[in-house]
Design a protein around this motif. Structure first.
Motif, PDB file in Angstrom:
ATOM      1  N   ASP A  69      38.812  15.021  55.309  1.00 36.50           N
ATOM      2  CA  ASP A  69      39.002  15.218  56.752  1.00 36.50           C
ATOM      3  C   ASP A  69      40.446  15.622  57.062  1.00 36.50           C
ATOM      4  OD1 ASP A  69      40.411  12.878  56.351  1.00 36.50           O
ATOM      5  OD2 ASP A  69      39.000  11.590  57.406  1.00 36.50           O
ATOM      6  N   GLY A  73      34.470   9.886  60.618  1.00 33.89           N
ATOM      7  CA  GLY A  73      34.810  10.711  61.774  1.00 33.89           C
ATOM      8  C   GLY A  73      35.167   9.902  62.995  1.00 33.89           C
ATOM      9  N   ARG A 127      40.023  18.718  62.441  1.00 31.94           N
ATOM     10  CA  ARG A 127      38.697  18.376  62.959  1.00 31.94           C
ATOM     11  C   ARG A 127      37.731  19.545  62.742  1.00 31.94           C
ATOM     12  NH1 ARG A 127      37.623  14.728  66.791  1.00 31.94           N
ATOM     13  NH2 ARG A 127      36.721  16.244  68.233  1.00 31.94           N
ATOM     14  N   LEU A 161      32.116  13.331  65.032  1.00 32.77           N
ATOM     15  CA  LEU A 161      33.285  13.843  65.745  1.00 32.77           C
ATOM     16  C   LEU A 161      33.283  13.501  67.227  1.00 32.77           C
ATOM     17  CD1 LEU A 161      33.460  17.331  64.008  1.00 32.77           C
ATOM     18  CD2 LEU A 161      35.150  15.524  63.838  1.00 32.77           C
TER      19      LEU A 161
END
Length: 291
Positions: free
Chosen positions: A45, A116, A130, A151
């Protein structure tokens, strides 16, 4: 606040999906683990995992303030896989200390949702990180509902994230870095510049320069956007001055004046040196151009 799922049946604007509920064990025992037995999440990430010296020093002085989350490694007995807390894990590894961790048994879907949502709650990732995280999840076969939960975004925002990440050359993103101050609009502007004629070629050339290497990530982004989008940033008509592949500045000529602009980071003492030499340069020019 997350939207009621029933809102999708109405004409109300789409909102971020309700975060998926993760299993919470009766007791979350914190244990100490050696960093070398913990592998990173199977989907990154972050754009880079460079050692954050300031963060390492903070951990050295203050200790680890919150445990990381890991799961038993699904393929290797006796090992673990990090869900979130990769910076804390890297800091412990750099300091040669154990890391405080909570161990939970999670499926792949539960892992990416927890990963996330933790970063969303901490606002820990930049926009482009992101976007890359969303694209990587889709490439690994996760459905969009899972990615939206991870997200905490709606369908439209997710489509924008994936679109920008998929259009940006990976090697250039890695060269720029996370650029935490650059949001969606500025990234869209940069992508548009890269897709213009010679845009990517110019960007790659600048990314190899010595000046580029001296800048921080946000500075790299801003400087690159300025070079590729001169009209919007008020330097229309400027021509780059490049010496031995190093862009040291630009020159802009109008009917009334010619302006030189030198990059301090590329040649910090060159402007002062040039000012000292201007007298001799002008006299030599007059000799060669006199009637």
């Amino acid at each position: 606040m997350a939207a009621d799922p029933r809102a999708h049946a109405s004409k109300a604007p789409a909102r971020s999906p309700k975060p998926a509920k993760l299993p919470t064990p009766p007791m979350a025992e914190v244990i100490e683990l050696a960093p070398e037995v913990i592998d990173p999440s199977f989907v990154s990430d972050r754009l880079t995992l460079d050692q954050d010296l300031d963060f390492v020093e903070f951990i050295r002085q203050n200790g680890q303030q919150a445990p990381i989350l890991v799961r038993p490694h699904p393929e290797h007995s006796g090992r673990f896989q990090a869900v979130y807390g990769h910076r804390r894990l890297a800091a412990a590894s750099a300091l040669g200390t154990k890391v405080s961790a909570i161990v939970r048994t999670l499926s792949d879907v539960e892992l990416v949702v927890a990963q996330g949502q933790e970063n969303a709650a901490r606002k820990d990732l930049s926009f482009i990180e992101r976007a890359l995280f969303a694209m990587r999840l889709e490439q690994r076969g996760f459905d969009r509902q899972t990615i939206m939960s991870a997200l905490i975004v709606d369908k439209a925002d997710l489509s924008r994230l994936i679109s920008i990440a998929s259009r940006a050359p990976r090697e250039l993103l890695e060269a720029i870095g996370p650029a935490p101050k650059a949001g969606r609009q500025r990234w869209e502007a940069l992508i548009a510049c890269l897709e213009a004629p010679d845009g990517l070629k110019k960007a790659r050339s600048f990314a190899k320069s010595k000046m580029f290497q001296t800048l921080y990530s946000d500075e790299r982004f801003s400087e690159l956007l300025e070079r590729l989008q001169p009209v919007r940033l008020g330097v229309a008509g400027a021509t780059d001055i490049v010496v031995d592949d190093d862009p040291i500045g630009s020159i802009k000529a109008t009917k009334s004046a010619t302006t030189f602009r030198f990059e301090t980071a590329a040649a910090p003492e060159f402007a002062a040196y040039l000012a000292d030499q201007l007298g001799d340069i002008y006299r030599n020019w007059k000799k060669t151009h006199s009637a």
